[in-house]
Design a protein around this motif. Structure first.
Motif, PDB file in Angstrom:
ATOM      1  N   ALA A  43       0.828  -1.208   0.000  1.00 32.18           N
ATOM      2  CA  ALA A  43       0.000   0.000   0.000  1.00 32.18           C
ATOM      3  C   ALA A  43       0.859   1.254   0.000  1.00 32.18           C
ATOM      4  CB  ALA A  43      -0.926  -0.009   1.217  1.00 32.18           C
ATOM      5  N   ILE A  44       1.936   1.243   0.772  1.00 33.47           N
ATOM      6  CA  ILE A  44       2.842   2.395   0.808  1.00 33.47           C
ATOM      7  C   ILE A  44       3.494   2.589  -0.558  1.00 33.47           C
ATOM      8  CG2 ILE A  44       5.019   3.248   1.785  1.00 33.47           C
ATOM      9  CD1 ILE A  44       4.135   2.021   4.461  1.00 33.47           C
ATOM     10  N   CYS A  45       3.850   1.488  -1.218  1.00 33.82           N
ATOM     11  CA  CYS A  45       4.413   1.586  -2.574  1.00 33.82           C
ATOM     12  C   CYS A  45       3.439   2.292  -3.510  1.00 33.82           C
ATOM     13  CB  CYS A  45       4.743   0.199  -3.108  1.00 33.82           C
ATOM     14  SG  CYS A  45       6.173  -0.592  -2.327  1.00 33.82           S
ATOM     15  N   TYR A  46       2.165   1.896  -3.452  1.00 26.78           N
ATOM     16  CA  TYR A  46       1.156   2.534  -4.312  1.00 26.78           C
ATOM     17  C   TYR A  46       0.925   3.989  -3.892  1.00 26.78           C
ATOM     18  CZ  TYR A  46      -0.230  -1.673  -6.867  1.00 26.78           C
ATOM     19  OH  TYR A  46      -0.248  -2.773  -7.698  1.00 26.78           O
ATOM     20  N   LYS A  47       0.941   4.264  -2.609  1.00 27.15           N
ATOM     21  CA  LYS A  47       0.707   5.631  -2.121  1.00 27.15           C
ATOM     22  C   LYS A  47       1.812   6.582  -2.572  1.00 27.15           C
ATOM     23  CE  LYS A  47       0.612   8.146   2.336  1.00 27.15           C
ATOM     24  NZ  LYS A  47       2.059   8.447   2.505  1.00 27.15           N
ATOM     25  N   GLN A  74       2.112   5.425  -9.102  1.00 21.53           N
ATOM     26  CA  GLN A  74       1.319   5.888  -7.957  1.00 21.53           C
ATOM     27  C   GLN A  74      -0.169   5.675  -8.229  1.00 21.53           C
ATOM     28  OE1 GLN A  74       1.217  10.182  -7.010  1.00 21.53           O
ATOM     29  NE2 GLN A  74       1.815   9.627  -4.943  1.00 21.53           N
ATOM     30  N   TYR A 103      -3.565   5.871  -5.669  1.00 20.63           N
ATOM     31  CA  TYR A 103      -4.147   5.986  -4.334  1.00 20.63           C
ATOM     32  C   TYR A 103      -5.308   5.014  -4.127  1.00 20.63           C
ATOM     33  CZ  TYR A 103      -1.448  10.048  -2.843  1.00 20.63           C
ATOM     34  OH  TYR A 103      -0.429  10.885  -2.444  1.00 20.63           O
ATOM     35  N   ALA A 153      -3.749   1.900  -3.170  1.00 20.12           N
ATOM     36  CA  ALA A 153      -3.184   2.087  -1.832  1.00 20.12           C
ATOM     37  C   ALA A 153      -4.268   1.912  -0.776  1.00 20.12           C
ATOM     38  CB  ALA A 153      -2.546   3.475  -1.713  1.00 20.12           C
ATOM     39  N   TRP A 205      -5.262  -1.796  -0.291  1.00 14.73           N
ATOM     40  CA  TRP A 205      -4.338  -2.613   0.504  1.00 14.73           C
ATOM     41  C   TRP A 205      -4.208  -2.110   1.938  1.00 14.73           C
ATOM     42  CZ3 TRP A 205      -3.299  -7.321  -0.753  1.00 14.73           C
ATOM     43  CH2 TRP A 205      -3.341  -7.705  -2.084  1.00 14.73           C
ATOM     44  N   PHE A 206      -4.274  -0.784   2.136  1.00 10.44           N
ATOM     45  CA  PHE A 206      -4.282  -0.268   3.510  1.00 10.44           C
ATOM     46  C   PHE A 206      -5.494  -0.808   4.265  1.00 10.44           C
ATOM     47  CE2 PHE A 206      -1.655   3.701   2.353  1.00 10.44           C
ATOM     48  CZ  PHE A 206      -0.527   3.213   2.999  1.00 10.44           C
ATOM     49  N   ASN A 245      -2.325   5.344   7.971  1.00  9.58           N
ATOM     50  CA  ASN A 245      -2.282   5.757   6.567  1.00  9.58           C
ATOM     51  C   ASN A 245      -3.669   5.789   5.940  1.00  9.58           C
ATOM     52  OD1 ASN A 245       0.561   6.123   5.181  1.00  9.58           O
ATOM     53  ND2 ASN A 245       0.822   4.557   6.755  1.00  9.58           N
ATOM     54  N   CYS A 257      -5.673   8.909   4.184  1.00  8.30           N
ATOM     55  CA  CYS A 257      -6.368   8.885   2.892  1.00  8.30           C
ATOM     56  C   CYS A 257      -7.782   9.438   3.027  1.00  8.30           C
ATOM     57  CB  CYS A 257      -6.393   7.464   2.335  1.00  8.30           C
ATOM     58  SG  CYS A 257      -4.774   6.856   1.803  1.00  8.30           S
TER      59      CYS A 257
END
Length: 305
Positions: free
Chosen positions: A115-119, A126, A128, A131, A134-135, A149, A153
């Motif tokens: 999720a951090i990778c996508y964020k 990127q 969101y 993200a 997965w978050f 996180n 969002c």
């Protein structure tokens, strides 16, 4: 139970007993026989130096064997190694791929990392929305970092419709687990009245929890509260001390506030030269307020009679 499984269990018992050297020997034997769990555990031994000299390259070697055999924890740890360049050449794309493999099996930490990778657009484009997806999985499993996180969002409408009440819900879940960033975020929400009724005292309570745990942003925010007397009795000396702690960690906003404190003699003996040094640090880090302040000071110096 096979002999290899027995070796792995003996390694676990030795680990529980604190005998890392014996655990390493058992894991090594089982790992060489192809036991996936032992390969992962042997990777951990090399990564942290348990029972053997620390060796990140060896850790990656054993994580790779276990990861290729489908071990989700090895996939996650190998992803971290690629992300940081520990024992292997840094490769964010490879890291994201490994996090995805692990996350899809239900590994919560991998879900949070993916999720951090996508964020942040690290190793992947990127996104969101992904993200948030997965978050959410990791947050529902109780991961505090993911909860914080996800709160961010919802707070900012990133990848999901803005919802301050939802933001508070997730910040609070995370903050109660001791996440210092979430505790600071709770303070910000109470200070600004976002998703909750504005309450400076509660803001100070949350800032204090986070600041005492060493979070630089909260130290700065708590310093502002003491400087302005918001939710707490005004105390310029305490404000100065908090700005100093935060500034020493490299936080530019705190460096700016510390510079002003020195220049104005707020909570400390006035020292214009030292104040300018701290303002310059903040400006060099790109903090716009510090840049503007120094520019204005230069213009004043150049005014002719």
């Amino acid at each position: 139970m096979t002999n290899v499984e027995e070796l792995c269990q003996l390694g676990n018992k030795a680990t529980d007993a604190g005998d890392c050297v014996t655990a390493y020997e058992y894991y090594k034997q089982a790992a060489q026989e192809g036991n996936i769990i032992a390969q992962y555990n042997l990777g951990v031994c090399f990564a942290v130096g348990n029972g053997v000299e620390q060796n990140q390259t060896k850790a990656v070697e054993w994580y790779t064997k276990a990861a290729e055999a489908g071990d989700d924890k090895a996939q996650k740890n190998l992803g971290v190694a690629y992300a940081h360049g520990d024992g292997v050449e840094q490769d964010f794309k490879k890291a994201a791929e490994l996090f995805k493999q692990s996350a899809e099996t239900g590994n919560v930490k991998a879900q949070k990392n993916l999720a951090i990778c996508y964020k942040d657009g690290v190793g992947v484009e990127q996104n969101y929305e992904k993200a948030v997806e997965w978050f959410t999985k990791a947050a529902e499993a109780g991961n505090a970092v993911a909860q914080n996180n996800l709160g961010y969002c919802y707070h900012n409408g990133k990848g999901v419709e803005k919802n301050l009440e939802k933001a508070i819900e997730f910040y609070l879940q995370s903050a109660k687990q001791g996440d210092i960033s979430a505790q600071n975020n709770m303070g910000v929400c109470y200070h600004n009245g976002e998703g909750v009724e504005q309450d400076f005292k509660k803001a100070v309570e949350w800032y204090t929890k986070s600041a005492m745990a060493g979070f630089p942003v909260a130290q700065k925010n708590l310093g502002v509260a003491y400087r302005n007397g918001e939710g707490v009795e005004k105390n310029l000396k305490t404000a100065f001390e908090l700005f100093q702690k935060s500034a020493n960690s490299g936080f530019p906003v705190a460096q700016y506030n510390l510079g002003l404190a020195y220049k104005n003699g707020d909570g400390v003996e006035q020292d214009i030269e030292l104040g300018t040094q701290w303002l310059t640090k903040a400006a060099n880090a790109g903090y716009s307020e510090a840049i503007s302040h120094l520019d204005e000071a230069t213009e004043e110096d150049n005014i002719e009679a």
